[in-house]
Design a protein around this motif. Structure first.
Motif, short mmCIF file in Angstrom:
data_model
loop_
_atom_site.label_atom_id
_atom_site.label_comp_id
_atom_site.label_asym_id
_atom_site.label_seq_id
_atom_site.Cartn_x
_atom_site.Cartn_y
_atom_site.Cartn_z
N THR A 221 36.88 100.48 -17.77
CA THR A 221 35.72 100.67 -16.93
C THR A 221 35.81 101.93 -16.16
OG1 THR A 221 36.99 99.29 -15.03
CG2 THR A 221 35.47 98.28 -15.89
N CYS B 219 37.26 105.00 -17.84
CA CYS B 219 36.80 105.70 -18.59
C CYS B 219 34.40 105.84 -18.45
CB CYS B 219 36.36 104.79 -20.27
SG CYS B 219 38.51 105.29 -20.98
N TYR B 220 34.24 104.33 -18.49
CA TYR B 220 33.02 104.57 -18.37
C TYR B 220 32.28 105.21 -17.38
CZ TYR B 220 28.20 102.41 -18.41
OH TYR B 220 26.82 102.77 -18.55
#
Length: 333
Positions: A155, A157-158
């Motif tokens: 998450t 990374c996003y």
């Protein structure tokens, strides 16, 4: 008749043959994906939803803060308030929860393991990984520690790495997911450890001690942004941060030299050289990243580490955002 019986037999045996072929690959990642009965995946999804909710809350704080600045540009909100800090770094809550949770769980498991008398409630000998004879510490790590961590990395990374184009942190998160995922099931851990599931799970747990440095780094970031005057505690926290990051480098070097390298022959015998290569490159990569950040942290000299310089209070620019590299460097202008 026979054709119908043959067809039914194929339907029954085909999944078993497919699973057998997957097991013949001797691949710990595939074993974890297909052999875990989706226990890890369900927890991964649950924790991911939690991190998503927390990150969206941070984004809402970011938006509401800058809406307030636009509405009243001559008198913006206090730049040292908690709302301002979260607005400047919307993912800080999720990051802090992750570092505290994983480091506490990892350290707690290792302390219990080292002090465990190896005796159950009935006075019988038991494995040091069984607390009071019935709490499996290794399984606790697989079912709690790793889902909490890997869901955060995905998450984050996003919500942070890709939007901010922070490729170093993105690489770090990818390495962590790639190296620790094979441990989420006992079958995968057995393959990843060349037959020794306990050792490779212990290796995973020990690696997460390094998250202590991230928790300290977040507290340092909080002090830099909120302190009004010089405080001896700031120097102490900075000292602990530097020691913890240097300790990461020493720890990963030790694990490579004293734990992983001597077991190379086991991986050769088991035909697990890809797994071994990933393990070596993963530990070396995280160790080198830790060394890089430790150097960045110290490049300002001892005075910048131990002497507090008050950060100028100002309205936050929504385009600036947060950078992990700036946090490590201790920029406080």
């Amino acid at each position: 008749g026979r054709p119908v019986f043959w067809f039914e037999s194929c339907l029954i045996l085909m999944p078993n043959k497919i699973m057998g072929q997957q097991h013949q690959h001797n691949n710990p990642w595939i074993e974890c994906l297909l052999g875990g009965e989706f226990v890890f995946e369900s927890r991964f999804l649950l924790y991911s939803l939690g991190y998503i909710a927390i990150s969206l809350f941070g984004i809402w704080i970011h938006k509401s803060y800058h809406d307030a600045v636009k509405a009243n540009p001559t008198s913006p909100p206090d730049g040292r308030s908690l709302k301002s800090l979260i607005a400047s770094r919307p993912t800080v809550i999720a990051a802090t929860i992750h570092s505290l949770a994983t480091s506490i769980i990892a350290v707690g498991i290792l302390v219990i393991y080292c002090t465990n008398p190896n005796i159950d409630d009935d006075g019988n000998s038991s494995s040091p990984w069984l607390y009071r004879g019935n709490i499996d510490l290794l399984q606790t790590w697989r079912l709690v520690g790793l889902p909490i961590s890997l869901s955060y990395f995905v998450t984050d990374c996003y919500f942070y790495c890709l939007p901010r184009k922070d490729m170093l942190i993105f690489v770090h998160h990818c390495i962590m997911c790639l190296c620790h995922y094979p441990v989420v099931t006992e079958g995968g851990a057995k393959l990843a450890g060349a037959g020794d599931a306990e050792w490779v799970t212990w290796l995973s747990i020990v690696g997460y001690i390094s998250e202590v440095s991230t928790a300290l780094m977040n507290y340092r970031w909080y002090l830099i942004n909120t302190l009004e005057d010089s405080w001896i505690g700031f120097g102490i926290v900075n000292g602990l941060v530097v020691i913890s990051w240097a300790g990461r480098v020493v720890m990963f070097t030790y694990l490579l030299v004293a734990e992983i390298y001597p077991r190379m022959h086991m991986y050769v015998e088991k035909g697990q050289m890809l797994t071994y290569a990933v393990m070596v490159l993963g530990h070396a990569g995280i160790g080198l990243l830790s060394l890089h950040w430790c150097i960045v942290m110290c490049r300002g000299g001892l005075r910048s580490l131990f002497v507090f310089k008050k950060k100028r209070s100002k309205a936050l620019d929504p385009q600036e955002g947060f950078s992990f590299a700036d946090e490590v460097g201790g920029k406080n202008d």
